[in-house]
Structure formats: structure tokens, C-alpha cells
Scaffold this motif. Structure first.
Motif, mmCIF file in Angstrom:
data_model
loop_
_atom_site.group_PDB
_atom_site.id
_atom_site.type_symbol
_atom_site.label_atom_id
_atom_site.label_comp_id
_atom_site.label_asym_id
_atom_site.label_seq_id
_atom_site.Cartn_x
_atom_site.Cartn_y
_atom_site.Cartn_z
ATOM 1 N N VAL A 34 -0.616 1.487 -4.478
ATOM 2 C CA VAL A 34 -1.644 0.624 -5.064
ATOM 3 C C VAL A 34 -2.797 0.438 -4.077
ATOM 4 O O VAL A 34 -2.649 0.666 -2.880
ATOM 5 C CB VAL A 34 -1.061 -0.748 -5.458
ATOM 6 C CG1 VAL A 34 -0.028 -0.580 -6.558
ATOM 7 C CG2 VAL A 34 -0.443 -1.443 -4.246
ATOM 8 N N ASP A 35 -3.969 -0.002 -4.596
ATOM 9 C CA ASP A 35 -5.129 -0.181 -3.741
ATOM 10 C C ASP A 35 -5.352 -1.661 -3.419
ATOM 11 O O ASP A 35 -4.611 -2.536 -3.862
ATOM 12 C CB ASP A 35 -6.383 0.416 -4.386
ATOM 13 C CG ASP A 35 -6.725 -0.217 -5.729
ATOM 14 O OD1 ASP A 35 -6.087 -1.237 -6.091
ATOM 15 O OD2 ASP A 35 -7.617 0.309 -6.421
ATOM 16 N N ALA A 36 -6.416 -1.929 -2.644
ATOM 17 C CA ALA A 36 -6.687 -3.292 -2.172
ATOM 18 C C ALA A 36 -6.997 -4.240 -3.325
ATOM 19 O O ALA A 36 -6.553 -5.404 -3.323
ATOM 20 C CB ALA A 36 -7.841 -3.274 -1.177
ATOM 21 N N THR A 37 -7.761 -3.778 -4.310
ATOM 22 C CA THR A 37 -8.119 -4.627 -5.444
ATOM 23 C C THR A 37 -6.889 -5.047 -6.233
ATOM 24 O O THR A 37 -6.765 -6.202 -6.661
ATOM 25 C CB THR A 37 -9.103 -3.887 -6.375
ATOM 26 O OG1 THR A 37 -10.260 -3.509 -5.631
ATOM 27 C CG2 THR A 37 -9.518 -4.773 -7.534
ATOM 28 N N THR A 38 -5.952 -4.122 -6.420
ATOM 29 C CA THR A 38 -4.719 -4.423 -7.147
ATOM 30 C C THR A 38 -3.860 -5.428 -6.392
ATOM 31 O O THR A 38 -3.339 -6.386 -6.980
ATOM 32 C CB THR A 38 -3.920 -3.131 -7.395
ATOM 33 O OG1 THR A 38 -4.715 -2.224 -8.149
ATOM 34 C CG2 THR A 38 -2.628 -3.423 -8.143
ATOM 35 N N THR A 89 -6.613 -1.177 4.663
ATOM 36 C CA THR A 89 -6.322 0.189 4.233
ATOM 37 C C THR A 89 -6.732 1.209 5.289
ATOM 38 O O THR A 89 -6.370 2.383 5.180
ATOM 39 C CB THR A 89 -7.060 0.509 2.914
ATOM 40 O OG1 THR A 89 -8.478 0.468 3.133
ATOM 41 C CG2 THR A 89 -6.671 -0.465 1.826
ATOM 42 N N ARG A 90 -7.494 0.780 6.298
ATOM 43 C CA ARG A 90 -8.039 1.709 7.298
ATOM 44 C C ARG A 90 -7.539 1.479 8.714
ATOM 45 O O ARG A 90 -7.664 2.367 9.554
ATOM 46 C CB ARG A 90 -9.575 1.617 7.296
ATOM 47 C CG ARG A 90 -10.227 1.987 5.972
ATOM 48 C CD ARG A 90 -11.717 1.724 5.984
ATOM 49 N NE ARG A 90 -12.354 2.069 4.715
ATOM 50 C CZ ARG A 90 -12.883 3.254 4.433
ATOM 51 N NH1 ARG A 90 -12.848 4.210 5.345
ATOM 52 N NH2 ARG A 90 -13.426 3.487 3.268
ATOM 53 N N ASN A 108 -9.052 -2.341 -12.777
ATOM 54 C CA ASN A 108 -7.770 -1.736 -13.159
ATOM 55 C C ASN A 108 -7.313 -2.298 -14.505
ATOM 56 O O ASN A 108 -6.428 -3.166 -14.554
ATOM 57 C CB ASN A 108 -6.700 -2.022 -12.097
ATOM 58 C CG ASN A 108 -7.091 -1.518 -10.732
ATOM 59 O OD1 ASN A 108 -6.971 -0.343 -10.441
ATOM 60 N ND2 ASN A 108 -7.580 -2.428 -9.887
ATOM 61 N N TYR A 155 0.830 -1.211 0.000
ATOM 62 C CA TYR A 155 0.000 0.000 0.000
ATOM 63 C C TYR A 155 0.864 1.260 0.000
ATOM 64 O O TYR A 155 0.472 2.298 -0.539
ATOM 65 C CB TYR A 155 -0.935 0.016 1.207
ATOM 66 C CG TYR A 155 -2.034 -1.018 1.159
ATOM 67 C CD1 TYR A 155 -2.542 -1.475 -0.054
ATOM 68 C CD2 TYR A 155 -2.569 -1.539 2.333
ATOM 69 C CE1 TYR A 155 -3.552 -2.429 -0.092
ATOM 70 C CE2 TYR A 155 -3.575 -2.495 2.300
ATOM 71 C CZ TYR A 155 -4.061 -2.930 1.086
ATOM 72 O OH TYR A 155 -5.064 -3.866 1.050
ATOM 73 N N VAL A 187 -9.484 -4.650 2.189
ATOM 74 C CA VAL A 187 -10.126 -3.336 2.318
ATOM 75 C C VAL A 187 -9.960 -2.813 3.740
ATOM 76 O O VAL A 187 -9.638 -1.633 3.957
ATOM 77 C CB VAL A 187 -11.615 -3.423 1.941
ATOM 78 C CG1 VAL A 187 -12.348 -2.145 2.323
ATOM 79 C CG2 VAL A 187 -11.763 -3.672 0.438
#
Length: 302
Positions: free
Chosen positions: A67-71, A127-128, A242, A63, A124
Motif C-alpha cells: 500500500v502507499d502513503a495515502t492509503t 517511503t524514501r 483510492n 508499506y 511520504v
């Protein structure tokens, strides 16, 4: 209770064996020596927990590259896909029974539930919230598994199992209150915690319902097929979200490759072998070593 085709029963599914249900410690107290197969099952379960513990650390490092969680999930499962296809083929050679449409349907649903949906919600949440808090909340699943297994077999949850559950909840509460009390970030932490809790629910259901299918198909074949379906779901999600690969940093690719091998392929097979030998309830309880290890790794590496 069902027998695997290449060995004896998954021990956790036999309520008549008091020493077996209480675990090896109780067996020793009763003067009963647990078979070597049981100890190997416990070793597999703990080794699986170690591998999974590194997942949150590697995801957090990925992260940081943007990049994001889906990637992250898509690359992780994409790299793992060939290994799981090979695992499914090897398992089919050991147990050449032709699978029915129902067999494939059950495996696909379990792969969707236990390794796509649970993984996506977990990523997900990561990320938080912190890796330590994520791992602790995720590890509510052993308590859910134990309760579901007890309901299914119509037996009471034993004292040793309640003790393990309470120790886990105490640690979760301490870390959770610390993270959610940090001013404006409290709401973000709550949302992340809810996502990870939903992940733990999905994973607990997977463990319970997978036990019978693992016994029928064999751990190699089941793990390969279930994870292949999960890889397909994850990669499809990634490609839809993506379509361009140009913006993915090289460092993120390497981290996801490491995650695919160390924290995906190896531990999922170890866990399936553990469930086959000692049952889903005790395999889940053995995995309780994971949160403490993740917290230590987070302090050391993040």
C-alpha cells in the motif's frame, strides 16, 4: 498566557517563573518543589512520545504489504475518526460553552496543519528513508518550537534548552549522513528528508498556536475536534486517490487499526494534556526520547 477553564495556567507560558521555565531539574536546584501537576505533564509528554515512536514502525510494516502513503494515512485516520468524535462530545459535556464560527475555524486550521498536512508529508517521507532517520528529522520540531515560543514571549532561549537541542541535532546529523551516503539512493533519501523536515515545520507551528486554543477549549474538546477535522481531510484524500478498497491487503488493515489506537488516538490526547500542564516548549523537549526508541524498534522489528 491564558488560563484553562478547569485548572491553572499552562506553566510554559509564564516567563516570570524562573524555576518553571528552566524545568524541574532547575527547580530542584533552587530548592523549589514543582507541583505534582507538572510531573504528570512530563509523564504525559513522554508517554505520548512512546506511542508516536511506534507509528513509523507500523507504517513501514504496512508499506511492505504494497500500500502507499495515502492509503496508510487514510485508513489510520478513518479508524481513529469515531474515537475523536466521541472525545469531542465528552469534552463538550465538561465545557458546554457554545463554540463560535471562529473557534471552529481555528480548530479546523490547526487540525489541517498539525495532523493532516504534517502526517501526510511524514508518511511520504517514510517511503524514501528509514524509520530511524525519519524520526530523527521529525524531531527537529522541538528546536523550532522553543525558538518560536521564545520569540513570542520575548525571552532568550535558556542554556538547558540549547543543550537539549544540540544533543538532538548531533544524533540527527550522524544518522542522516549515513543514510544519504549510500550511493544511488542518496537523492531518494534527500527527497524523503525534505518531506519529513516540512512535516516537522508544520507540526512545530501547530504546537505553538494550539497552546492558547487548548487552554480555552480544554484538552479533550480541542483534541477531539482538531483530530476529527484531520480525519475528514485524510479520509477525503484517500477516497479521491483510492476509490477501490479491493486491493488493500488484510494485514495492512490490521496494522493501520493498531496504528490508529496505539500511535494516534492515545498519544494525541496525552500530548494535549501535557501542553496544557507544562506548555508547548517543554512538552516538545520531553518528546526527544522518541527518536532513540524508534531506532531501537527499527533494529528489532525491521
Amino acid at each position: 498566557p491564558s488560563l484553562s477553564r478547569d485548572s491553572s495556567a499552562a506553566v510554559g507560558s509564564q516567563p516570570s517563573d524562573a524555576a518553571s521555565l528552566a524545568g524541574p531539574a532547575a527547580a530542584g536546584a533552587l530548592g523549589i518543589h514543582a507541583p505534582a501537576r507538572l510531573w504528570l505533564g512530563f509523564a504525559f509528554a513522554m508517554a505520548s512520545a512512546v506511542g508516536f515512536a511506534f507509528k513509523a514502525i507500523l507504517a513501514k510494516l504496512a508499506y511492505r504489504t504494497g500500500v502507499d502513503a495515502t492509503t496508510v494515512l487514510g485508513m489510520r485516520m478513518g479508524f481513529a475518526f469515531p474515537a475523536y468524535l466521541a472525545l469531542a462530545w465528552i469534552g463538550s459535556q465538561k465545557q458546554p460553552r457554545r463554540l463560535s464560527t471562529r473557534d471552529y475555524g481555528e480548530v479546523a486550521v490547526l487540525g489541517l496543519l498539525g495532523y493532516y498536512l504534517a502526517s501526510y508529508l511524514d508518511f511520504v517521507g517514510l517511503t524514501r528513508i528509514s524509520a530511524g532517520l525519519e524520526r530523527l528529522i521529525l524531531f527537529l520540531y522541538p528546536s523550532i518550537v522553543v525558538v518560536l515560543v521564545a520569540l513570542r514571549s520575548r525571552r532568550r532561549v535558556r542554556v538547558r534548552e540549547w543543550q537539549s537541542i544540540l544533543v538532538g541535532y548531533a544524533g540527527i546529523a550522524c544518522v542522516f549522513l549515513a543514510d544519504t551516503g549510500k550511493g544511488p539512493h542518496g537523492v531518494t533519501a534527500w527527497l524523503g528528508a525534505l518531506a519529513v523536515f516540512a512535516s516537522s515545520l508544520a507540526y512545530a507551528a501547530y504546537l505553538v498556536f494550539a497552546e492558547r486554543v487548548v487552554a480555552e477549549l480544554g484538552s479533550l474538546r480541542f483534541t477531539g475536534l482538531a483530530m476529527s477535522f484531520a480525519c475528514l481531510f485524510s479520509v477525503t484524500h484517500f477516497l479521491l486517490a483510492n476509490p477501490s478498497f479491493a486491493a488493500i491487503p488484510t494485514s495492512a488493515v490490521y496494522l493501520c487499526l493498531l496504528m490508529a489506537s496505539l500511535s494516534t488516538v492515545l498519544p494525541t490526547w496525552l500530548l494535549a494534556e501535557a501542553v496544557r500542564r507544562i506548555g508547548s516548549g517543554r512538552a516538545a523537549l520531553c518528546g526527544m526520547i522518541g527518536p532513540g526508541l524508534t531506532v531501537g524498534l527499527e533494529v528489532a522489528l525491521l
